[in-house]
Design an enzyme around this catalytic site. Structure first.
Site, PDB file in Angstrom:
ATOM      1  N   ASP A  32      32.039  36.480  27.402  1.00 31.02           N
ATOM      2  CA  ASP A  32      32.648  37.804  27.473  1.00 31.02           C
ATOM      3  C   ASP A  32      33.565  38.016  26.271  1.00 31.02           C
ATOM      4  OD1 ASP A  32      31.609  38.929  29.899  1.00 31.02           O
ATOM      5  OD2 ASP A  32      32.731  37.392  30.978  1.00 31.02           O
ATOM      6  N   MET A  34      35.858  40.290  24.152  1.00 29.49           N
ATOM      7  CA  MET A  34      36.668  41.508  24.365  1.00 29.49           C
ATOM      8  C   MET A  34      37.624  41.702  23.195  1.00 29.49           C
ATOM      9  SD  MET A  34      37.646  41.030  28.364  1.00 29.49           S
ATOM     10  CE  MET A  34      36.475  40.372  29.550  1.00 29.49           C
ATOM     11  N   MET A  65      32.147  43.438  24.675  1.00 30.27           N
ATOM     12  CA  MET A  65      32.960  44.539  25.211  1.00 30.27           C
ATOM     13  C   MET A  65      33.945  44.930  24.114  1.00 30.27           C
ATOM     14  SD  MET A  65      33.428  43.027  29.018  1.00 30.27           S
ATOM     15  CE  MET A  65      32.882  41.416  28.469  1.00 30.27           C
ATOM     16  N   ASP A 170      26.487  41.740  36.545  1.00 35.53           N
ATOM     17  CA  ASP A 170      27.706  41.048  36.106  1.00 35.53           C
ATOM     18  C   ASP A 170      28.947  41.582  36.817  1.00 35.53           C
ATOM     19  OD1 ASP A 170      29.520  39.580  34.617  1.00 35.53           O
ATOM     20  OD2 ASP A 170      29.254  40.729  32.760  1.00 35.53           O
TER      21      ASP A 170
HETATM   22  C1  DX5 Z   1      33.959  41.240  33.264  1.00 37.23           C
HETATM   23  C2  DX5 Z   1      32.979  40.273  32.682  1.00 37.23           C
HETATM   24  C3  DX5 Z   1      32.282  39.385  33.667  1.00 37.23           C
HETATM   25  C4  DX5 Z   1      33.191  38.445  34.412  1.00 37.23           C
HETATM   26  C5  DX5 Z   1      32.593  38.106  35.736  1.00 37.23           C
HETATM   27  O1  DX5 Z   1      34.434  42.062  32.228  1.00 37.23           O
HETATM   28  O2  DX5 Z   1      31.967  40.977  31.975  1.00 37.23           O
HETATM   29  O3  DX5 Z   1      31.271  38.633  32.994  1.00 37.23           O
HETATM   30  O4  DX5 Z   1      33.407  37.257  33.708  1.00 37.23           O
HETATM   31  O5  DX5 Z   1      33.533  37.367  36.442  1.00 37.23           O
HETATM   32  P1  DX5 Z   1      33.516  37.283  38.035  1.00 37.23           P
HETATM   33  O6  DX5 Z   1      32.215  36.616  38.423  1.00 37.23           O
HETATM   34  O7  DX5 Z   1      34.704  36.454  38.345  1.00 37.23           O
HETATM   35  O8  DX5 Z   1      33.594  38.678  38.559  1.00 37.23           O
HETATM   36 ZN    ZN Z   2      30.258  39.792  31.148  1.00 33.22          ZN
END
Ligand code: DX5
Ligand code: ZN
Length: 213
Positions: A32, A34, A65, A170
């Site tokens: 992920d 960000m 993201m 996700d």
């Molecule tokens: C949120 C991420 C997800 C996150 C999922 O912005 O894109 O990939 O890591 O985490 P869980 O499974 O804890 O919701």
């Molecule tokens: Zn993700």
């Protein structure tokens, strides 16, 4: 169902060991990325992902993201079996972002926030190998699965029928809801806290895989 653990919930002080701990049952590793703009959180970028890329053999799925994927996608040292995912809502042109991914030779994917209609994906479906359906608002792990995600997954599965596009889902997935997600049409499930929040990662993954059947 394929399971892709999200390192967002792992111990960042020990990323290599965390990645290796899930390798026996993971079909890929979910990163992920960000930028603090597209989402109100900052994580890791190309230098960290690339360092692990040289040491771990699983396919990487890099979930961008970020506002500017055109600039950053080419900075990942990816392999052809890896996937780079851009958000349809990013500030850059999505077509230019997909062009940028093409230069890396990795697979391209597209993702959308829970509030973005599936219609917005239509112009890009012939250019991607994966659609990543967000079942929480992107930015943070450990949130609750949004129930209307199931209808969004079913609608997407109908739209892409017959095309070689993987549906990944996700956010907020755990043993209690994973079966519904797979039945709605998910090929791949991303799980962060359900895997890395457990003291025994492989047992938690086995539980998810069994619950999905
Ligand atoms: C949120 C991420 C997800 C996150 C999922 O912005 O894109 O990939 O890591 O985490 P869980 O499974 O804890 O919701
Ligand atoms: Zn993700």
């Amino acid at each position: 169902m394929k399971l892709s653990p999200s390192l967002l919930a792992s111990d960042f002080a020990d990323l290599y060991r965390e990645a290796m701990s899930v390798a026996p049952l993971a079909s890929s590793l979910h990163w992920d990325v960000m930028d603090g703009h597209f989402v109100p959180n900052l994580t890791f970028g190309p230098p960290v992902v690339n360092a692990l890329r040289t040491k771990v053999d699983l396919p990487f799925v890099i979930h961008l993201m970020i506002d500017h994927p055109v600039e950053y996608a080419p900075q990942f040292d990816v392999r052809p079996s890896d996937t780079i995912i851009v958000h349809v809502e990013s500030a850059d042109s999505v077509d230019r972002a997909l062009d940028a991914i093409e230069t890396t030779r990795a697979r391209a994917g597209i993702s959308l926030r829970p509030g973005t209609p599936n219609d917005c994906l239509e112009p890009y479906l012939d250019r991607v190998s994966m659609v990543l359906v967000m079942s929480v608002e992107p930015g943070f792990g450990g949130q609750s699965f949004l129930p209307d995600s199931l209808a969004r997954i079913r609608d997407l599965a109908r739209r892409i029928a017959g095309r070689p596009i993987e549906i990944a889902v996700d956010g907020g997935i755990h043993a209690e809801n994973v079966r519904d997600v797979v039945r709605a049409g998910a090929d791949t499930v991303i799980a962060g806290s359900a895997v890395f929040g457990a003291s025994n990662r492989l047992a938690a993954m086995r539980q998810l895989l069994e619950a999905a059947q």
